[in-house]
Design a protein around this motif. Structure first.
Motif, PDB file in Angstrom:
ATOM      1  N   ASP A  82      36.251  30.167  34.864  1.00 14.36           N
ATOM      2  CA  ASP A  82      35.535  31.396  35.163  1.00 14.36           C
ATOM      3  C   ASP A  82      36.409  32.208  36.114  1.00 14.36           C
ATOM      4  N   LYS A  83      36.519  33.516  35.873  1.00 15.98           N
ATOM      5  CA  LYS A  83      37.292  34.373  36.768  1.00 15.98           C
ATOM      6  C   LYS A  83      36.693  35.772  36.757  1.00 15.98           C
ATOM      7  N   PRO A  84      36.281  36.280  37.894  1.00 14.73           N
ATOM      8  CA  PRO A  84      35.740  37.649  37.919  1.00 14.73           C
ATOM      9  C   PRO A  84      36.848  38.681  37.773  1.00 14.73           C
ATOM     10  N   ALA A  85      36.486  39.873  37.309  1.00 13.67           N
ATOM     11  CA  ALA A  85      37.453  40.964  37.196  1.00 13.67           C
ATOM     12  C   ALA A  85      38.014  41.293  38.575  1.00 13.67           C
ATOM     13  N   GLY A  86      39.317  41.539  38.622  1.00 13.56           N
ATOM     14  CA  GLY A  86      39.947  41.885  39.881  1.00 13.56           C
ATOM     15  C   GLY A  86      40.525  40.706  40.634  1.00 13.56           C
ATOM     16  N   GLU A  87      40.207  39.508  40.222  1.00 14.55           N
ATOM     17  CA  GLU A  87      40.759  38.309  40.856  1.00 14.55           C
ATOM     18  C   GLU A  87      41.907  37.781  40.001  1.00 14.55           C
ATOM     19  N   PRO A  88      43.063  37.493  40.615  1.00 13.25           N
ATOM     20  CA  PRO A  88      44.211  37.029  39.824  1.00 13.25           C
ATOM     21  C   PRO A  88      43.926  35.711  39.113  1.00 13.25           C
ATOM     22  N   CYS A  89      44.430  35.597  37.904  1.00 11.47           N
ATOM     23  CA  CYS A  89      44.358  34.326  37.186  1.00 11.47           C
ATOM     24  C   CYS A  89      45.269  33.331  37.906  1.00 11.47           C
ATOM     25  N   HIS A  97      49.176  45.123  43.944  1.00 10.04           N
ATOM     26  CA  HIS A  97      49.525  44.585  45.266  1.00 10.04           C
ATOM     27  C   HIS A  97      49.709  45.714  46.283  1.00 10.04           C
ATOM     28  N   GLN A  98      50.154  46.864  45.789  1.00  7.97           N
ATOM     29  CA  GLN A  98      50.483  47.979  46.679  1.00  7.97           C
ATOM     30  C   GLN A  98      49.309  48.928  46.906  1.00  7.97           C
ATOM     31  N   GLY A 157      42.659  42.325  35.577  1.00  6.00           N
ATOM     32  CA  GLY A 157      41.512  43.222  35.627  1.00  6.00           C
ATOM     33  C   GLY A 157      40.346  42.770  34.789  1.00  6.00           C
ATOM     34  N   LEU A 158      40.486  41.663  34.072  1.00  9.58           N
ATOM     35  CA  LEU A 158      39.451  41.228  33.141  1.00  9.58           C
ATOM     36  C   LEU A 158      38.638  40.061  33.674  1.00  9.58           C
ATOM     37  N   THR A 159      37.400  39.969  33.212  1.00  2.00           N
ATOM     38  CA  THR A 159      36.542  38.835  33.530  1.00  2.00           C
ATOM     39  C   THR A 159      36.785  37.724  32.515  1.00  2.00           C
ATOM     40  N   LEU A 160      36.945  36.505  32.986  1.00  3.10           N
ATOM     41  CA  LEU A 160      37.063  35.342  32.104  1.00  3.10           C
ATOM     42  C   LEU A 160      35.831  34.464  32.294  1.00  3.10           C
ATOM     43  N   SER A 220      43.093  47.304  46.897  1.00  2.00           N
ATOM     44  CA  SER A 220      43.360  46.052  46.176  1.00  2.00           C
ATOM     45  C   SER A 220      43.307  46.235  44.662  1.00  2.00           C
ATOM     46  N   GLY A 221      43.539  47.445  44.216  1.00  2.00           N
ATOM     47  CA  GLY A 221      43.618  47.693  42.783  1.00  2.00           C
ATOM     48  C   GLY A 221      42.308  48.038  42.117  1.00  2.00           C
ATOM     49  N   ALA A 222      41.231  48.249  42.896  1.00  4.33           N
ATOM     50  CA  ALA A 222      39.912  48.511  42.309  1.00  4.33           C
ATOM     51  C   ALA A 222      39.947  49.739  41.394  1.00  4.33           C
TER      52      ALA A 222
END
Length: 247
Positions: free
Chosen positions: A14-21, A67-68, A2-5, A72-74
């Protein structure tokens, strides 16, 4: 998840929030946990959610994972941000109850109210006015700080929000100093005395705490300690643990 990297000295990507590491395995464990620092992710060893992640998954969403979720977990990620704040406030309020017996009734009510909010529905948590609640709690924490620091020094020094990045504070007498939200990045605090110093929100990334006395500092968190450098001579409050990467 859930975090931005942001690619930096703390994170290799770089990873936006909501995208799996990319290091997240299907069982939700980290694939490089044992070598996070060497793998370019020291920021992950610093972060602490105060137990908010577990609360959101196990209680708020009844064991369901992103996942469920149809969205998509927003909503889960939105709730997590609120829950983390509430759990952080619970950490401070729990400490304040011990520090300021004269404010016990007000602090107890605030703690109970905050804990009750953490058991709300996903929708109620997402709609919570967090700035208003945080402001109310902050007023109590400020009063607690003033009481504690006045007991150490009749005229406690105010360095709230001060830019002390890289400052030479070796052996400094910082007893009762207000260091709320101060920037102490890479500051040299070796052998400094921080008894009753208010460290809420202080940036301690790469601060040198070797030999420093923080045993009775107030509102210090594990996350701040993890971000700093210390050694066997660093004195910490009993509720905190010595990070494995310290010398």
């Amino acid at each position: 998840m859930g975090l931005t990297l942001t690619a930096s000295a703390d994170f290799a990507i770089d990873k936006p929030a909501g995208e799996p590491c990319p290091n997240l395995r299907r069982d939700f464990r980290c694939g490089i946990h044992v070598r996070l620092r060497d793998g370019g992710f020291p920021g992950c060893t610093v972060y602490d959610c105060f137990g908010a992640g577990q609360k959101v998954v196990q209680v708020t969403f009844g064991g369901r994972d992103w996942h469920q979720a149809a969205d998509s977990g927003a909503l889960m990620f939105e709730v997590f941000a609120v829950m983390r704040l509430l759990h952080e406030l619970l950490w401070y309020l729990t400490e304040a109850l011990v520090l300021a017996p004269t404010l016990h009734s007000e602090l107890r009510t605030a703690l109970d109210d905050t804990e009750r909010l953490t058991f709300g529905s996903p929708q109620s948590l997402a709609g919570l006015d967090t700035p208003a609640h945080r402001s109310r709690i902050n007023d109590l924490l400020l009063r607690t700080s003033e009481l504690v620091r006045a007991g150490v020094s009749p005229m406690p020094t105010n360095h709230r929000g001060a830019d002390l990045r890289g400052a030479d504070l070796r052996g400094a007498d910082l007893r009762g100093v207000d260091l709320r939200s101060a920037y102490l990045t890479a500051a040299d605090l070796r052998a400094a005395d921080l008894t009753a110093a208010d460290l809420i929100g202080a940036e301690l990334r790469d601060a040198d705490l070797r030999g420093a006395d923080l045993a009775r500092s107030i509102f210090l968190t594990q996350m701040q300690v993890n971000a700093a450098r210390g050694d066997a001579g660093t004195r910490l409050p009993p509720r905190l643990i010595r990070p494995p990467h310290w010398a």
